[in-house]
Design an enzyme around this catalytic site. Structure first.
Site, PDB file in Angstrom:
ATOM      1  N   GLY A  87       0.764  -1.233   0.000  1.00  0.00           N
ATOM      2  CA  GLY A  87       0.000   0.000   0.000  1.00  0.00           C
ATOM      3  C   GLY A  87       0.796   1.285   0.000  1.00  0.00           C
ATOM      4  O   GLY A  87       0.221   2.372   0.047  1.00  0.00           O
ATOM      5  N   TRP A  89       2.495   2.816  -2.389  1.00  0.00           N
ATOM      6  CA  TRP A  89       2.238   3.680  -3.541  1.00  0.00           C
ATOM      7  C   TRP A  89       0.889   4.374  -3.398  1.00  0.00           C
ATOM      8  O   TRP A  89       0.742   5.538  -3.761  1.00  0.00           O
ATOM      9  CB  TRP A  89       2.307   2.875  -4.839  1.00  0.00           C
ATOM     10  CG  TRP A  89       3.706   2.652  -5.332  1.00  0.00           C
ATOM     11  CD1 TRP A  89       4.826   2.516  -4.571  1.00  0.00           C
ATOM     12  CD2 TRP A  89       4.124   2.544  -6.692  1.00  0.00           C
ATOM     13  NE1 TRP A  89       5.925   2.314  -5.375  1.00  0.00           N
ATOM     14  CE2 TRP A  89       5.526   2.324  -6.673  1.00  0.00           C
ATOM     15  CE3 TRP A  89       3.465   2.579  -7.908  1.00  0.00           C
ATOM     16  CZ2 TRP A  89       6.263   2.169  -7.848  1.00  0.00           C
ATOM     17  CZ3 TRP A  89       4.196   2.414  -9.079  1.00  0.00           C
ATOM     18  CH2 TRP A  89       5.587   2.211  -9.044  1.00  0.00           C
ATOM     19  N   ASP A 115      -5.504  -5.573  -5.910  1.00  0.00           N
ATOM     20  CA  ASP A 115      -4.518  -6.612  -5.622  1.00  0.00           C
ATOM     21  C   ASP A 115      -5.211  -7.953  -5.511  1.00  0.00           C
ATOM     22  O   ASP A 115      -6.409  -8.025  -5.196  1.00  0.00           O
ATOM     23  CB  ASP A 115      -3.754  -6.313  -4.326  1.00  0.00           C
ATOM     24  CG  ASP A 115      -2.382  -6.972  -4.303  1.00  0.00           C
ATOM     25  OD1 ASP A 115      -1.389  -6.276  -4.594  1.00  0.00           O
ATOM     26  OD2 ASP A 115      -2.309  -8.183  -4.035  1.00  0.00           O
ATOM     27  N   ASP A 131      -8.363  -9.606  -9.568  1.00  0.00           N
ATOM     28  CA  ASP A 131      -7.368  -9.949 -10.582  1.00  0.00           C
ATOM     29  C   ASP A 131      -7.621  -9.041 -11.778  1.00  0.00           C
ATOM     30  O   ASP A 131      -8.648  -9.154 -12.449  1.00  0.00           O
ATOM     31  CB  ASP A 131      -7.516 -11.420 -10.971  1.00  0.00           C
ATOM     32  CG  ASP A 131      -6.474 -11.873 -11.993  1.00  0.00           C
ATOM     33  OD1 ASP A 131      -5.707 -11.010 -12.492  1.00  0.00           O
ATOM     34  OD2 ASP A 131      -6.432 -13.072 -12.305  1.00  0.00           O
ATOM     35  N   ASP A 155       3.724  -1.465  -9.499  1.00  0.00           N
ATOM     36  CA  ASP A 155       5.021  -1.878  -8.953  1.00  0.00           C
ATOM     37  C   ASP A 155       5.067  -3.397  -8.854  1.00  0.00           C
ATOM     38  O   ASP A 155       5.806  -3.963  -8.061  1.00  0.00           O
ATOM     39  CB  ASP A 155       5.228  -1.246  -7.562  1.00  0.00           C
ATOM     40  CG  ASP A 155       6.658  -1.409  -7.046  1.00  0.00           C
ATOM     41  OD1 ASP A 155       7.586  -1.416  -7.868  1.00  0.00           O
ATOM     42  OD2 ASP A 155       6.835  -1.530  -5.820  1.00  0.00           O
ATOM     43  N   LYS A 195       6.984  -0.950 -13.245  1.00  0.00           N
ATOM     44  CA  LYS A 195       8.307  -1.529 -13.004  1.00  0.00           C
ATOM     45  C   LYS A 195       8.611  -2.605 -14.039  1.00  0.00           C
ATOM     46  O   LYS A 195       7.761  -3.440 -14.352  1.00  0.00           O
ATOM     47  CB  LYS A 195       8.373  -2.132 -11.594  1.00  0.00           C
ATOM     48  CG  LYS A 195       9.712  -2.827 -11.296  1.00  0.00           C
ATOM     49  CD  LYS A 195       9.849  -3.161  -9.834  1.00  0.00           C
ATOM     50  CE  LYS A 195       8.891  -4.213  -9.357  1.00  0.00           C
ATOM     51  NZ  LYS A 195       9.064  -4.499  -7.921  1.00  0.00           N
TER      52      LYS A 195
END
Length: 253
Positions: A87, A89, A115, A131, A155, A195
């Site tokens: 959490g 970010w 998530d 998802d 990320d 990322k």
């Protein structure tokens, strides 16, 4: 003049010359890799700073540094954080887009975290266990936001296999999937941040992003560990699905 601490032997300890590092003793049953990881965590200035400033992990400083440079988390922005656990970010986004409405006279933003696992509540953020690869996820996201997003960020990292090449391919595939969701939910002019791992399998992904965004840069923020192969792609000024489709039709004619 400040005197150096003196040890019982009469020699200076050197504490005034350098910071002391925390050393972890090898406990029974603890692997050397675990010992080294724990030592790195205890001596990591970003870990120490995160605890002091109330962030859920050192990764918060990666998005802080990226936003300091590219300025995409602006007051009033609607943000989607993919793979948001734990959490950090989301915490940064809440403050910067003014999701709590604490900055008087500034537009109030929205932060949506997604998530696969449950995430502890974050003040100012709306967290959903979902998802993002599931069918209809884009419609759910736009419904929760009340419209398209201004920023989609990620990320996420695929589960490590221990094989560097395989892990690189997996994370590139994950970023490509995140980008496809971004294409479906982003407002024209929006930003995508994700990322990736340095390697040779992301050329197609970079090409795809450059077709859909005006500017695509790859950057390694200071908070990324120097021994890590991670970097971040920041794609700004999304063209929009309709604009891209029209361009494709023009190319075919």
């Amino acid at each position: 003049m400040t005197k150096q601490p003196i040890s019982r032997s009469g020699k200076t300890s050197g504490r005034g010359q350098r910071d002391l590092k925390v050393r972890v003793k090898t406990a029974k049953g603890r692997k050397m890799s675990s010992k080294l990881w724990l030592e790195r965590q205890l001596n990591d200035p970003y870990v120490v700073r995160a605890r002091r400033e109330g962030y859920r992990g050192r990764a918060a400083y990666k998005i802080l540094e990226l936003d300091d440079k590219y300025r995409f988390l602006v007051p009033g922005a609607r943000v989607v954080d993919l793979g948001c656990a734990p959490g950090g970010w989301c915490q940064v986004a809440v403050a910067r887009v003014n999701a709590l409405g604490e900055k008087s006279g500034k537009s109030v933003g929205r932060v949506l975290g997604l998530d696969l696992q449950e995430v502890d509540p974050i003040a100012g953020a709306e967290i959903h266990q979902l998802d993002f690869l599931s069918e209809g996820a884009d419609d759910l996201v736009k419904g929760w936001l009340g419209g398209p997003a201004d920023v989609v960020m990620s990320d996420m990292a695929a589960s490590a296999s221990g094989h560097k090449g395989t892990d690189h391919i997996r994370i590139v595939a994950l970023v490509e999937a995140a980008a496809q969701l971004a294409f479906d939910v982003l407002e024209p002019g929006g930003t995508f941040v994700a990322k990736v791992l340095a390697g040779g399998a992301e050329n197609d992904m970079q090409t795809m992003l450059k077709k859909n965004f005006t500017k695509v840069v790859n950057v390694k923020p200071p908070a990324s560990r120097s021994d890590s192969s991670e970097k971040f792609v920041v794609a700004t000024c999304f063209h929009g699905r309709g604009i891209q489709a029209e361009a494709g039709e023009a190319d075919d004619s």
